[in-house]
Design a protein around this motif. Structure first.
Motif, mmCIF file in Angstrom:
data_model
loop_
_atom_site.group_PDB
_atom_site.id
_atom_site.type_symbol
_atom_site.label_atom_id
_atom_site.label_comp_id
_atom_site.label_asym_id
_atom_site.label_seq_id
_atom_site.Cartn_x
_atom_site.Cartn_y
_atom_site.Cartn_z
ATOM 1 N N GLY A 95 0.809 -1.206 0.000
ATOM 2 C CA GLY A 95 0.000 0.000 0.000
ATOM 3 C C GLY A 95 0.837 1.249 0.000
ATOM 4 N N TRP A 96 0.138 2.362 -0.069
ATOM 5 C CA TRP A 96 0.762 3.678 -0.032
ATOM 6 C C TRP A 96 0.101 4.515 1.064
ATOM 7 N N PHE A 97 0.950 5.146 1.840
ATOM 8 C CA PHE A 97 0.520 6.099 2.844
ATOM 9 C C PHE A 97 1.210 7.422 2.539
ATOM 10 N N ARG A 98 0.679 8.504 3.100
ATOM 11 C CA ARG A 98 1.314 9.797 2.922
ATOM 12 C C ARG A 98 1.236 10.593 4.207
ATOM 13 N N GLN A 99 2.189 11.501 4.349
ATOM 14 C CA GLN A 99 2.191 12.379 5.509
ATOM 15 C C GLN A 99 2.681 13.754 5.089
ATOM 16 N N ALA A 100 1.829 14.729 5.331
ATOM 17 C CA ALA A 100 2.174 16.127 5.068
ATOM 18 C C ALA A 100 2.687 16.759 6.351
ATOM 19 N N PRO A 101 3.478 17.795 6.263
ATOM 20 C CA PRO A 101 3.994 18.455 7.468
ATOM 21 C C PRO A 101 2.866 18.882 8.393
ATOM 22 N N GLY A 102 2.990 18.513 9.651
ATOM 23 C CA GLY A 102 2.001 18.905 10.638
ATOM 24 C C GLY A 102 0.724 18.094 10.629
ATOM 25 N N LYS A 103 0.676 17.068 9.779
ATOM 26 C CA LYS A 103 -0.536 16.242 9.685
ATOM 27 C C LYS A 103 -0.214 14.790 10.027
ATOM 28 N N GLU A 104 -1.247 14.044 10.376
ATOM 29 C CA GLU A 104 -1.068 12.627 10.651
ATOM 30 C C GLU A 104 -0.897 11.857 9.348
ATOM 31 N N ARG A 105 -0.250 10.716 9.478
ATOM 32 C CA ARG A 105 -0.105 9.846 8.316
ATOM 33 C C ARG A 105 -1.467 9.338 7.869
ATOM 34 N N GLU A 106 -1.658 9.292 6.571
ATOM 35 C CA GLU A 106 -2.950 8.912 5.997
ATOM 36 C C GLU A 106 -2.760 7.756 5.034
ATOM 37 N N GLY A 107 -3.610 6.743 5.143
ATOM 38 C CA GLY A 107 -3.605 5.658 4.174
ATOM 39 C C GLY A 107 -4.198 6.135 2.868
ATOM 40 N N VAL A 108 -3.521 5.887 1.773
ATOM 41 C CA VAL A 108 -3.957 6.370 0.468
ATOM 42 C C VAL A 108 -4.568 5.252 -0.363
ATOM 43 N N ALA A 109 -3.846 4.156 -0.503
ATOM 44 C CA ALA A 109 -4.318 3.050 -1.337
ATOM 45 C C ALA A 109 -3.652 1.754 -0.903
ATOM 46 N N GLY A 110 -4.397 0.662 -1.005
ATOM 47 C CA GLY A 110 -3.858 -0.648 -0.671
ATOM 48 C C GLY A 110 -4.301 -1.671 -1.692
ATOM 49 N N ILE A 111 -3.513 -2.723 -1.845
ATOM 50 C CA ILE A 111 -3.855 -3.767 -2.802
ATOM 51 C C ILE A 111 -3.539 -5.136 -2.202
ATOM 52 N N TYR A 112 -4.476 -6.061 -2.429
ATOM 53 C CA TYR A 112 -4.304 -7.441 -1.993
ATOM 54 C C TYR A 112 -3.619 -8.191 -3.127
#
Length: 127
Positions: A35-52
């Motif tokens: 999967g892909w996660f992202r984190q912007a400055p000052g923000k919590e990490r966010e799940g973007v996309a996942g694949i089985y």
């Protein structure tokens, strides 16, 4: 040893596209989700996309549905994130990730954490 390596980040104007790549050189047979996660400055990490990996089933954050697509390469240990119609709010460090799973649902990045991480690749979208 787990080793996830991302590539493909960069700077783009709003409305543009980028494609991220990730290769997992670890014992992929034990990994069922990538999967892909992202984190912007000052923000919590966010799940973007996942694949089985077994059947290609995918999961997306609501904020990227219809714009981003995660896919598996011809080699099972490689995944891509095609990002279209990018917005300034998509600016973040993007991390490739992987985890084991006993069923597809564990790949849902909105609900479950992942265990293995890459170093990240920066995506910057200007208005």
């Amino acid at each position: 040893q787990e080793l996830l390596v991302e590539s493909g980040g960069g700077s783009v104007q709003a409305g543009g596209s980028l494609r991220l790549s990730c290769t997992d050189s670890g014992p992929i047979n034990s990994r069922k989700c990538m999967g892909w996660f992202r984190q912007a400055p000052g923000k919590e990490r966010e799940g973007v996309a996942g694949i089985y990996l077994d059947d290609g089933g995918t999961y997306y954050a609501d904020s990227v549905k219809g714009r981003f697509a995660i896919s598996q390469g011809s080699v099972k240990s490689t995944v891509y994130l095609q990002m279209n119609d990018l917005k300034p709010d998509d600016t973040a460090m993007y991390y490739c990730s992987a985890r084991a799973a006993t069923r597809r649902g564990f790949c849902d990045v909105r609900q479950y954490g992942y265990d293995y991480w890459g170093q990240g690749t920066q995506v910057t979208v200007s208005s």
